[in-house]
Design an enzyme around this catalytic site. Structure first.
Site, short mmCIF file in Angstrom:
data_model
loop_
_atom_site.label_atom_id
_atom_site.label_comp_id
_atom_site.label_asym_id
_atom_site.label_seq_id
_atom_site.Cartn_x
_atom_site.Cartn_y
_atom_site.Cartn_z
NE ARG A 50 -2.78 0.54 3.46
CZ ARG A 50 -2.17 0.78 4.63
NH1 ARG A 50 -1.49 1.90 4.82
NH2 ARG A 50 -2.23 -0.09 5.61
CE1 TYR A 102 -15.31 12.47 -15.70
CE2 TYR A 102 -14.18 12.44 -13.59
CZ TYR A 102 -15.00 11.83 -14.52
OH TYR A 102 -15.52 10.58 -14.25
CG ASP A 174 -6.98 16.85 -14.93
OD1 ASP A 174 -6.31 16.31 -15.83
OD2 ASP A 174 -7.98 16.32 -14.41
CE LYS A 199 -10.52 9.18 -19.05
NZ LYS A 199 -10.51 9.24 -17.62
C1 LIG Z 1 -9.80 15.49 -17.29
C2 LIG Z 1 -10.10 14.34 -16.37
N1 LIG Z 1 -9.54 14.33 -15.14
C3 LIG Z 1 -9.77 13.32 -14.28
C4 LIG Z 1 -10.60 12.26 -14.61
C5 LIG Z 1 -10.83 11.15 -13.63
O1 LIG Z 1 -10.01 10.05 -13.93
P1 LIG Z 1 -10.40 8.52 -13.66
O2 LIG Z 1 -11.57 8.19 -14.51
O3 LIG Z 1 -9.14 7.79 -14.03
O4 LIG Z 1 -10.73 8.40 -12.21
C6 LIG Z 1 -11.18 12.22 -15.88
C7 LIG Z 1 -12.05 11.10 -16.27
O5 LIG Z 1 -12.68 11.08 -17.30
C8 LIG Z 1 -10.93 13.30 -16.78
O6 LIG Z 1 -11.47 13.32 -18.01
#
Ligand SMILES: Cc1ncc(COP(=O)(O)O)c(C=O)c1O
Length: 367
Positions: A50, A102, A174, A199
């Protein structure tokens, strides 16, 4: 950090051999725990998976090398990384959030993080005057995506960092849409970089993971404490899958982008497309003229898949209005343009002619 970014995708910090058996592919250390020689003495520094695991550590070093970060932590999802970032703040703190985020982050803030007692304001971070106006004496962070999901707003990270640092606030970016291949927020002044590794980094629509990268030791120590305590760290097998995906990140990003440019140009020729939103990488959002047409396209696509997520080898078409952004309040969605006519295309690395042919038949005859 002598190697170019495409070399670092493959070799990380540049280790020639990575374990005692000279394996080329880093091994999967599928173990929960590690033996100790004597109390408090573990020569390799690994105790319990962990907290740390060799496969995850190798991945984290590779991400740090790509992001120009002091340290990076691999999480079980992008949302786990984001939730850990928000655990940093406390009651009385004020956080400025980008206006287009998001939807999972909006849900985190409105339905989970309210218990932490910090104040939040949504601000269009590409508007620097609006940002300056939104700063309060207790502002502790500015959190945004650039480009944003799904409206592709682009924010000047360097300018935001100047504003934030002048009042002692952190900049959290992000970087999911651009990846460290196209953009390095830490070099622009960001303090913390988030990635949904699900992604482009993993890249094959087969793994869920996330990253939090820190620009300095103080932040890194705080996030190491948070991640080992709250425990949403990435398992060894997913860590290996991500390492494998990263090896082709440079090639994939170039192809995602060149395919996206061809498809953006095709969309611009269509009379039944109202607006195209594109800011580089492989992501395109576009509005058609009616919700019925949007639903028709989603129903008709054959090669492209109607699904959530993005950044993988396969092209995916998403309906943000109800798939990724259902928890964004209706008036906010309307203001941003996240309507029932908007579609988001994650352009894969198939032959672009095949992607266009599929869109052409799915759109129907109106041009
Ligand atoms: C820009 C962005 N940040 C964060 C996330 C969250 O990531 P995860 O789906 O891997 O938890 C997403 C998910 O679609 C996203 O598009």
């Amino acid at each position: 950090m002598g190697y170019a970014v495409d070399t670092r995708c493959i070799h990380g910090k540049g280790h020639k051999t990575v374990d005692g058996n000279n394996a080329i592919s880093f091994p999967i250390y599928q173990t929960a725990s590690f033996s100790h020689l004597t109390p408090g003495h573990n020569p390799n520094g690994f105790d319990y998976s962990r907290e740390s695991n060799p496969t995850r550590a190798y991945l984290e070093e590779t991400i740090s090398s790509l992001e120009h970060a002091y340290d990076s932590i691999a999480f079980a999802s992008g949302m786990a990384a984001i939730a850990t970032a928000f655990e940093f703040f406390k009651s009385g703190d004020h956080i400025i959030l980008g206006e287009d985020l998001y939807g999972g982050v909006v849900r985190l803030i409105s339905q989970i993080s309210t218990k932490n007692g910090y104040e939040t304001d949504y601000v269009e971070t590409s508007d620097l005057d609006a940002l300056r106006t939104a700063i309060k004496p207790n502002t502790k962070a500015i959190y945004f995506e650039t480009p944003t999901n799904p409206m592709m707003h682009v924010t000047d990270i360097k300018a935001v960092a100047e504003i934030a640092h002048s009042v002692g606030a952190l900049v959290i970016v992000d970087n999911t849409f651009m990846t460290p291949y196209f953009q390095n927020p830490i070099l622009e002044g960001a303090d913390i970089v988030i990635q949904s590794g699900t992604k482009y980094l993993c890249g094959h629509n087969d793994t869920v993971c996330g990253f939090l990268s820190s620009a300095n030791e103080e932040l890194a120590e705080r996030f190491r404490l948070l991640s080992k305590t709250t425990g949403a760290t990435l398992g060894p097998f997913e860590s290996w899958l991500c390492l494998r995906g990263l090896k082709t990140l440079a090639l994939r990003m170039e192809r995602h982008k060149s395919n996206a440019e061809v498809i953006r140009n095709w969309l611009l020729t269509r009379k039944d497309v109202e607006k195209v939103y594109y800011a580089g990488s492989g992501m395109i959002s576009f509005a058609v003229k009616s919700a019925e047409h949007a639903v028709e396209i989603l129903k008709n696509i054959k090669l492209i898949t109607f699904a959530e997520s993005l950044g993988g080898t396969e092209s995916l078409l998403t309906y943000p209005y109800c798939q990724t952004h259902p928890d964004v309040p209706a008036e906010q969605k309307e203001k941003l343009g996240i309507t029932d006519k908007l579609l988001r295309l994650s352009v894969g690395i198939e032959n672009p002619d095949d992607i266009i042919a599929d869109l052409e038949q799915a759109f129907g005859s109106v041009v």
